[in-house]
Write an enzyme that holds these catalytic residues in place. Structure first.
Site, PDB file in Angstrom:
ATOM      1  N   GLN A  68     -47.197  28.964  12.370  1.00 31.99           N
ATOM      2  CA  GLN A  68     -47.586  30.106  11.758  1.00 31.99           C
ATOM      3  C   GLN A  68     -46.650  30.991  11.610  1.00 31.99           C
ATOM      4  O   GLN A  68     -46.773  32.278  11.202  1.00 31.99           O
ATOM      5  CB  GLN A  68     -48.290  30.734  13.112  1.00 31.99           C
ATOM      6  CG  GLN A  68     -49.579  30.248  13.508  1.00 31.99           C
ATOM      7  CD  GLN A  68     -50.178  30.729  14.801  1.00 31.99           C
ATOM      8  OE1 GLN A  68     -50.555  30.104  15.650  1.00 31.99           O
ATOM      9  NE2 GLN A  68     -50.598  31.987  14.927  1.00 31.99           N
ATOM     10  N   PHE A  72     -54.112  29.729  16.616  1.00 27.29           N
ATOM     11  CA  PHE A  72     -54.619  30.569  17.716  1.00 27.29           C
ATOM     12  C   PHE A  72     -53.417  31.131  18.379  1.00 27.29           C
ATOM     13  O   PHE A  72     -53.624  31.437  19.575  1.00 27.29           O
ATOM     14  CB  PHE A  72     -55.735  29.772  18.618  1.00 27.29           C
ATOM     15  CG  PHE A  72     -56.830  29.301  18.136  1.00 27.29           C
ATOM     16  CD1 PHE A  72     -57.467  29.660  17.574  1.00 27.29           C
ATOM     17  CD2 PHE A  72     -56.800  27.848  18.373  1.00 27.29           C
ATOM     18  CE1 PHE A  72     -58.567  29.159  16.659  1.00 27.29           C
ATOM     19  CE2 PHE A  72     -57.779  27.085  17.977  1.00 27.29           C
ATOM     20  CZ  PHE A  72     -58.821  27.816  17.203  1.00 27.29           C
ATOM     21  N   ARG A  91     -48.385  44.015  25.835  1.00 27.79           N
ATOM     22  CA  ARG A  91     -49.658  44.554  25.463  1.00 27.79           C
ATOM     23  C   ARG A  91     -50.708  44.264  26.271  1.00 27.79           C
ATOM     24  O   ARG A  91     -51.721  45.112  26.123  1.00 27.79           O
ATOM     25  CB  ARG A  91     -49.959  43.412  24.133  1.00 27.79           C
ATOM     26  CG  ARG A  91     -51.200  43.661  23.272  1.00 27.79           C
ATOM     27  CD  ARG A  91     -51.438  42.615  22.091  1.00 27.79           C
ATOM     28  NE  ARG A  91     -50.489  43.146  20.901  1.00 27.79           N
ATOM     29  CZ  ARG A  91     -51.341  43.763  19.916  1.00 27.79           C
ATOM     30  NH1 ARG A  91     -52.605  44.197  19.954  1.00 27.79           N
ATOM     31  NH2 ARG A  91     -50.597  44.121  18.984  1.00 27.79           N
ATOM     32  N   PHE A 139     -53.220  37.756  22.660  1.00 31.00           N
ATOM     33  CA  PHE A 139     -51.821  38.153  22.869  1.00 31.00           C
ATOM     34  C   PHE A 139     -51.600  39.083  24.099  1.00 31.00           C
ATOM     35  O   PHE A 139     -50.715  40.308  23.901  1.00 31.00           O
ATOM     36  CB  PHE A 139     -51.223  38.652  21.734  1.00 31.00           C
ATOM     37  CG  PHE A 139     -49.495  38.618  21.541  1.00 31.00           C
ATOM     38  CD1 PHE A 139     -48.902  37.358  21.432  1.00 31.00           C
ATOM     39  CD2 PHE A 139     -48.826  39.606  21.965  1.00 31.00           C
ATOM     40  CE1 PHE A 139     -47.591  37.241  21.189  1.00 31.00           C
ATOM     41  CE2 PHE A 139     -47.297  39.363  21.918  1.00 31.00           C
ATOM     42  CZ  PHE A 139     -46.819  38.379  21.765  1.00 31.00           C
ATOM     43  N   ALA A 187     -50.921  38.716  15.601  1.00 32.39           N
ATOM     44  CA  ALA A 187     -51.075  39.860  15.925  1.00 32.39           C
ATOM     45  C   ALA A 187     -52.500  40.604  14.732  1.00 32.39           C
ATOM     46  O   ALA A 187     -52.440  41.814  14.745  1.00 32.39           O
ATOM     47  CB  ALA A 187     -50.173  41.005  15.700  1.00 32.39           C
ATOM     48  N   GLU A 189     -58.219  38.522  16.208  1.00 31.54           N
ATOM     49  CA  GLU A 189     -58.268  38.705  17.575  1.00 31.54           C
ATOM     50  C   GLU A 189     -59.265  39.108  18.347  1.00 31.54           C
ATOM     51  O   GLU A 189     -60.037  38.849  19.264  1.00 31.54           O
ATOM     52  CB  GLU A 189     -56.978  39.263  18.058  1.00 31.54           C
ATOM     53  CG  GLU A 189     -55.802  38.251  17.797  1.00 31.54           C
ATOM     54  CD  GLU A 189     -54.439  38.930  18.083  1.00 31.54           C
ATOM     55  OE1 GLU A 189     -53.463  38.474  18.921  1.00 31.54           O
ATOM     56  OE2 GLU A 189     -54.132  39.849  17.487  1.00 31.54           O
TER      57      GLU A 189
END
Length: 804
Positions: free
Chosen positions: A206, A237, A319, A353, A521, A729
């Protein structure tokens, strides 16, 4: 409307269309990294030497026996590394370790003519170990104070005053599980050296730019000597954001040393035992409410299971703190975060995340205390929503725009799902069925979009127009099945004003677009779409000047629509192909490099204050479940979702993402039960759920019988590409409603007002024990039928609320 969000006449964005590789996927002709091995001559196969102990210092590593195995070409060890022996950005992940840090840690790699030869060679390598004590569980880590990385604290208001003003105060703890990515394609890389000594790597990654950077520093090279390409991934993912780098480095090192192509492809068991998961969390909390059930104060400590190295644990933890409020205003809060260092694989990014973990904490709290406050869980949630026009900010200081959408999507779910009528039907069903109960729960989400680290919020693109009018686009995003490439084709066709068939997309590679951020993200379409649009706008402006000269008008009066340039108010027109041909002969540049950076972001990580997110995505979901009182087995009868994606770039893609994200979230919360050997025996630290036979994934049988997904209408997002919002997400967290419905169904076996604790994942076993706990409450109730209490008990300073 902003320039970035405004759509032209007859846009290609917003049109429902299948994934650009859908036909290739279903016919088996789509190529993935490992497919390229069979097109590459003289490839060597790499196999890891895994040590099946959890922790210990290596005292001897004998490779001689492996070299005696027929077909073994070389054994890679630390002595072979010409650069930096590290596979991580934090420099805490030795590529060849001198200390085993988790069960299955690879300490060397064997290269063989065949995979079988490499496997036998790896089995022949002799490793001696001086075993050391290990930490496996979060509770062990907390007790031993085994932590690493930053320990942020998010604070707002005055929590002491908030608790003093609270009529009801509850305390508790909650521990919930990690999750395996279980992408269909395991980690894979193929490396070779070209005639210019350039290292070329095909990688299932990714983050090609970071893979490039890690490979370069392992080999002692500069980045311009290394090229990384990603055709596509069979799922990512988040699991392929950081962790592919080491595997690519092994392939590249082997290729550099042998002069032959080298392939690394983990089998499923290796992938499960060597790569990181979603972080499991432990939460200690204390929460206060006023007499009307409105949150006054929250004091919590979130501990993430980071595993043996940091990887992305620090931003994941940050986060989680940023999302503990979810859709609820918390005027006084203190939330601390910390990262446990355990002897397990290094946990990493996973869809959401850290956001799902933070949001799960507050949703679990509200689900547990609602009966103790005498409130329906839906009502308790609605009373605490962020309200528009009141100047409310998140605990880290960011205002919440479009707060009206929180209640808006919720109300639409209630209406679409006929929730009021169905709740009455469920009450009647439960009264008539003592051994089977149903329940319906609604939960909402508010998820921030942008990378935590502001610098990552940038992207580039390269767009080429050829003399025949065909267009090739390159961008820095990677395709893992989420439809990013489809959207980028639509953005390019829309911006240039041409039909979609005129545009083709090239594979993602680091020598076309440099210094790219990870496709993560949920920012892939925002960032890369902005860059593609910028490049296409440069080209369109040049072509409008050419068209104006041909049509005898001003460039400002020319529009390119459906591949034809026309002047406003005139019937004169010029076909796209002719326009491009003319531009070439006028020596007009027909390539452009595009760039985009997200504006308006600022973040002070030390103070834990600022506006780290460009905007928030909103959504709400209702789930109805039916639970068997004898076994805890359940089924999802119906799901209704309303989700905010702004003005969708590609509705069919977005609906698919909502459906897939929801099911993956339901898997994490209800099915996917990772188990580790926590005994003091010889296999301590071993992952017990090493295959699909022992790790239960969502399948057709877990899908809701009725599944309704609606995209919010009239939801233009100003300042985002063509008014769209991210979709990757946020939908995962819509699945909270399934677990909350299971909690309420279990509670229905007990007296009214019973507070039910439910493990996460809420497996049938966990649901059964929740049912049993609810039934035990009946023993204290006259009649013992669960329907004799006239009201719900409210307990204050409840310390018994803890998750088993």
């Amino acid at each position: 409307m902003s320039h970035l969000s405004e759509r032209p006449e007859k846009p290609v964005v917003g049109v429902s269309m299948p994934h650009e590789s859908a036909v290739l996927h279903v016919t088996g002709t789509a190529l993935y990294t490992d497919d390229l091995v069979y097109r590459t001559k003289d490839t060597l196969h790499a196999y890891p030497v895994q040590v099946m102990k959890t922790r210990g210092r290596i005292t001897a590593l004998r490779t001689g026996p492996a070299l005696a195995v027929p077909g073994v070409v070389r054994v890679l060890t630390v002595a072979d590394v010409p650069g930096v022996n590290d596979a991580g950005m934090k420099h805490d992940e030795p590529l060849f370790p001198d200390e085993v840090m988790f069960h299955g840690h690879a300490v060397a790699w064997v290269l063989g003519e065949t995979l079988e030869a490499a496997r036998l060679g790896a089995a022949a390598v002799e490793v001696e170990l001086d075993e050391l004590p290990s930490v496996i569980t979060l509770k062990e880590a907390i007790a031993a104070e085994s932590f690493h990385g930053a320990r942020p604290v998010m604070a707002t208001g005055d929590i002491d005053a908030g608790f003093a003003d609270s009529v009801h105060v509850f305390t508790g703890e909650f521990q919930f599980s990690d999750q395996e990515h279980f992408y269909l394609e395991t980690h894979a890389a193929l490396a070779y050296i070209d005639e210019a000594e350039q290292v070329f790597i095909q990688s299932s990654t990714q983050h090609p730019s970071e893979t490039q950077e890690i490979v370069a520093h392992v080999l002692g090279l500069h980045s311009h000597e290394v090229t990384v390409q990603c055709l596509r991934m069979g799922g990512g993912f988040g699991g392929k954001e950081m962790q592919p780098h080491g595997f690519a480095a092994i392939a590249a090192l082997g290729a550099k040393l042998t002069g032959r192509p080298v392939r690394v492809r983990l089998n499923r068991t290796q992938d499960l035992t060597m790569s990181g998961k979603r972080h499991g969390f432990h939460a200690d909390w204390k929460i206060g409410f006023d007499a009307d059930g409105r949150i006054q104060a929250l004091d919590a400590t979130l501990t993430a299971d980071g595993g043996w190295s940091l990887d992305l644990s620090e931003p994941v933890c940050a986060r989680a703190l940023c999302h503990i409020d979810n859709t609820y205003w918390i005027p006084n809060a203190r939330v601390a975060g910390r990262i446990a260092k355990t002897n397990k694989v290094s946990n990493t990014a996973f869809r959401g995340f850290g956001g799902p973990q933070g949001m799960l904490v507050i949703e679990d709290i509200l689900g547990r205390v609602a009966p103790l406050l005498g409130l329906d869980p839906m009502e308790l949630r609605k009373r605490n929503f962020y309200q528009p026009g009141l100047g409310q900010s998140t605990p880290y200081g960011q205002p919440v725009p479009q707060a009206e959408r929180i209640a808006g999507v919720w109300q639409q779910v209630e209406e679409n799902g006929g929730v009021a009528d169905r709740k009455r039907e469920i009450a009647a069903f439960n009264a008539a069925h003592p051994h089977t109960k149903r329940a319906l729960a609604i939960t909402g989400i508010k998820f921030g979009i942008s990378f935590n680290l502001t610098a990552f919020n940038q992207a580039g693109a390269l767009v080429l127009i050829y003399k025949d009018g065909s267009v090739l686009i390159n961008h820095g995003g990677t395709e893992m099945g989420q439809g990013l490439h489809t959207k980028m084709l639509q953005v390019a066709a829309t911006t240039l004003g041409i039909p979609l068939h005129k545009v083709r997309l090239a594979p993602t590679r680091t020598d076309k677009v440099p210094n790219t951020s990870a496709t993560a993200a949920s920012s892939g379409a925002d960032l890369n779409g902005g860059a593609v649009k910028n490049a296409c706008e440069q080209l369109r402006e040049r072509l409008l000047q050419v068209a104006a000269s041909r049509l005898g008008s001003n460039a400002s009066d020319v529009r390119i629509v459906d591949g034809v340039a026309r002047t406003l108010g005139s019937d004169k027109e010029l076909a796209w192909d002719d326009l491009v041909h003319t531009a070439y002969f006028q020596r007009v540049q027909l390539s452009a490099s595009g760039y985009y950076r997200t504006e308006g972001l600022h973040w002070d990580a030390k103070a834990f204050r600022g506006s780290p997110f460009k905007y928030f995505s909103y959504g709400a979901a209702a789930a109805e479940v039916e639970v068997d009182g004898f076994t805890g087995a359940y089924r999802i009868r119906r799901v209704d979702i309303v989700h905010d994606v702004g003005d969708s770039l590609s509705p069919m893609i977005d609906i698919g993402q909502v459906e897939g994200g929801f099911v993956q979230g339901a898997g994490w919360l209800t099915l996917e039960d990772m188990r580790w050997d926590t005994s003091d025996g010889p296999n301590r630290g071993r992952l017990l759920t090493q295959a699909a036979s022992t790790y239960k994934l969502p399948s057709f049988s877990e899908m809701p019988a009725e599944f309704n997904v609606t995209l919010m209408e009239n939801a233009t997002e100003e300042g985002a590409v063509y008014g769209s919002k991210a979709v990757g997400e946020p939908p995962l967290m819509l699945a909270f409603c399934v677990r909350e419905a299971l909690r309420q169904a279990a509670a229905a076996f007990g007296p009214a007002g019973v507070s039910v604790e439910l493990a996460a994942p809420a497996t049938p076993e966990a649901v059964y024990w929740a049912i049993e706990a609810a039934r035990e409450k009946n023993a204290d109730v006259p009649g013992g039928d669960g329907h004799s209490l006239g009201g719900s008990e409210i307990r204050t300073d409840t310390s018994a609320l803890s998750n088993a």
